[in-house]
Design a protein around this motif. Structure first.
Motif, PDB file in Angstrom:
ATOM      1  N   ASN A 171     -20.507   3.083  -7.886  1.00  0.00           N
ATOM      2  CA  ASN A 171     -22.137   3.677  -7.539  1.00  0.00           C
ATOM      3  C   ASN A 171     -22.984   2.263  -7.779  1.00  0.00           C
ATOM      4  OD1 ASN A 171     -21.720   6.664  -7.430  1.00  0.00           O
ATOM      5  ND2 ASN A 171     -20.720   6.066  -9.323  1.00  0.00           N
ATOM      6  N   LEU A 172     -22.596   1.341  -6.939  1.00  0.00           N
ATOM      7  CA  LEU A 172     -23.474   0.079  -7.215  1.00  0.00           C
ATOM      8  C   LEU A 172     -24.975   0.243  -6.796  1.00  0.00           C
ATOM      9  CD1 LEU A 172     -23.474  -2.737  -8.085  1.00  0.00           C
ATOM     10  CD2 LEU A 172     -22.824  -3.350  -6.012  1.00  0.00           C
ATOM     11  N   ASP A 173     -25.184   0.878  -5.743  1.00  0.00           N
ATOM     12  CA  ASP A 173     -26.692   1.173  -5.366  1.00  0.00           C
ATOM     13  C   ASP A 173     -27.430   1.968  -6.387  1.00  0.00           C
ATOM     14  OD1 ASP A 173     -26.040  -0.129  -3.022  1.00  0.00           O
ATOM     15  OD2 ASP A 173     -25.664   1.726  -1.975  1.00  0.00           O
ATOM     16  N   ARG A 174     -26.660   2.805  -6.966  1.00  0.00           N
ATOM     17  CA  ARG A 174     -27.544   3.572  -8.075  1.00  0.00           C
ATOM     18  C   ARG A 174     -27.858   2.715  -9.293  1.00  0.00           C
ATOM     19  NH1 ARG A 174     -24.037   8.536 -10.190  1.00  0.00           N
ATOM     20  NH2 ARG A 174     -24.145   9.095  -7.844  1.00  0.00           N
ATOM     21  N   HIS A 175     -26.818   1.960  -9.640  1.00  0.00           N
ATOM     22  CA  HIS A 175     -27.082   1.090 -10.933  1.00  0.00           C
ATOM     23  C   HIS A 175     -28.178   0.217 -10.583  1.00  0.00           C
ATOM     24  CE1 HIS A 175     -24.205   2.857 -13.325  1.00  0.00           C
ATOM     25  NE2 HIS A 175     -23.393   2.632 -12.491  1.00  0.00           N
TER      26      HIS A 175
END
Length: 425
Positions: free
Chosen positions: A263-267
């Motif tokens: 969930n890179l975008d969320r982080h």
């Protein structure tokens, strides 16, 4: 060499982290007029963001000092009641009147999958009003000297069995995520031997009992890569001078990279919002970010033998649902479970353990009486929401408490519990 390179980079950035910390203190000091300007807050925010993203996070504390029992606030004290090289068993002792009727004993088996047991702080806190709570506090493998020997899936199951013996009869067990398989195996082994210390109830939450059902990205990766890939690419020796020097492990920082990558975008968005909270002087928003990531970014190493055996048994061969899982050379047979009530809980949006993977335990434990089978699917929650958060506290905890109360050894002759209706929800 990769682990050594990681340690070298961490050491090399220490001076920069110290400088960033000093800059943050300077530009956030209320005696500095610049700290009250957007420019000053921006500099302080950038410095804190750099320091936090390059920090190694220490093991968090549970910090649970009180709870409410019988509508009264009582003190809570942590106590280690059982200890082995790779795990401590912690009891959250509540300061209750000696004459009060004892609450059921609840063993919470925390995941050994990269994060510390403190990830279940909210789970423990929510169950304290209802039970005498114990939790497995797994040890970071890099801190265990090589002389203490190995720790694999068989050892994990033995540890769980030993804990049941330590706690005595009429204990209830709750397995959160990864331990669902070894806990189910441990109970099956005990029931096959007629062990009187087998638990009264078993609650499995968001666990990968049968990953052939609705496979997630995690399941697909394990199947596609194969065991050899994991052995060659993610297993590394602990570098000197850590106590576990030379022990083969699956490093926590690699596990964390996988967590973040999913969930890179969320982080990235979360850290951007954290920066803006600091610039706008929004203390509440910034503190929520700190609290979450202080826990999320604290990771531990796993022994290589445990990690590889788990990947092979659970995710590649699906050994338990196929009837091929063995413990110390003996086949694990869930059909041997006859006296332990079973509750399974899943989240509608779980992207780690897909819908149906935990419920599969009911089919495997076919000799448990029908009235002792309960399944509940919680709408509108992901994996984390199965064991934490507002819906967990409001909708899942009451079901678990009712299930435990209804199926304790002393309540087997009671009427059909309300929890049973959860099967149809």
């Amino acid at each position: 060499m990769f682990y050594q390179l990681y340690e070298l980079n961490y050491a090399a950035v220490q001076p920069m982290r110290a400088y960033a910390d000093a800059v943050k203190l300077l530009y956030s000091n209320p005696l500095n007029p610049v700290s009250h300007t957007p420019f000053g807050r921006s500099v302080a925010a950038a410095a804190e963001l750099f320091e936090r993203t390059t920090r190694r996070y220490a093991k968090p504390t549970f910090g649970l000092t009180k709870t409410v029992v019988d509508w009264k606030t009582v003190a809570v004290k942590e106590e280690v009641v059982w200890s082995r090289p790779f795990c401590n068993l912690i009891r959250f002792e509540r300061d209750l009147p000696a004459a009060r009727r004892a609450d059921p004993k609840l063993l919470i088996v925390a995941p050994m999958s990269g994060h510390y047991a403190t990830l279940l702080r909210g789970t423990v806190e929510a169950m304290l009003p209802y039970a005498d709570v114990y939790i497995t506090d797994w040890t970071d493998a890099r801190m265990v000297p090589l002389a203490e020997g190995k720790f694999d899936l068989d050892d994990y199951i033995d540890y769980v069995v030993d804990m049941f013996h330590e706690l005595g009869p009429d204990t209830h067990v709750m397995a959160v995520c990864q331990p669902s398989v070894p806990v189910l195996a441990a109970v099956a082994v005990m029931e096959a031997k007629g062990d009187r210390f087998a638990p009264a109830t078993m609650t499995l939450m968001g666990g990968p009992v049968d990953t052939r059902r609705n496979p997630t990205a995690v399941n697909v990766l394990a199947k596609e890569k194969g065991l050899g890939w994991f052995r060659d690419n993610v297993i590394m020796p602990v570098p000197w001078p850590v106590p576990g020097f030379a022990r083969e492990v699956y490093p926590g920082f690699l596990q964390l990279s996988g967590f973040m990558g999913m969930n890179l975008d969320r982080h990235i968005t979360a850290h951007k919002e954290f920066f803006m909270h600091l610039v706008k002087n929004d203390g509440d928003g910034a503190e929520k970010h700190r609290d979450f990531y202080d826990e999320y970014l604290a990771v531990m190493d796993l022994t290589a033998e445990f990690y590889l055996q788990t990947v092979d048994t659970v995710f590649i061969r699906h050994a338990l649902p196929k009837g091929e899982m063995k413990h110390r050379g003996v086949t694990v047979d869930p059909k041997a479970i006859r006296n332990v009530a079973l509750l399974t809980i899943e989240g509608e949006n779980d992207d780690i353990s897909g819908i149906g993977q935990t419920e599969a335990a009911h089919g495997l434990c076919s000799n448990i009486p029908p009235e002792m089978h309960v399944h509940y699917m919680q709408p509108a929650v992901g994996h984390y929401g199965v064991f934490n958060g507002s819906r967990f506290r409001a909708e899942i905890v009451p079901r678990i408490a009712d299930f435990i109360a209804s199926y304790g050894r002393g309540a087997r002759a009671a009427t059909t519990p309300k929890t049973k209706t959860a099967k149809h929800q």
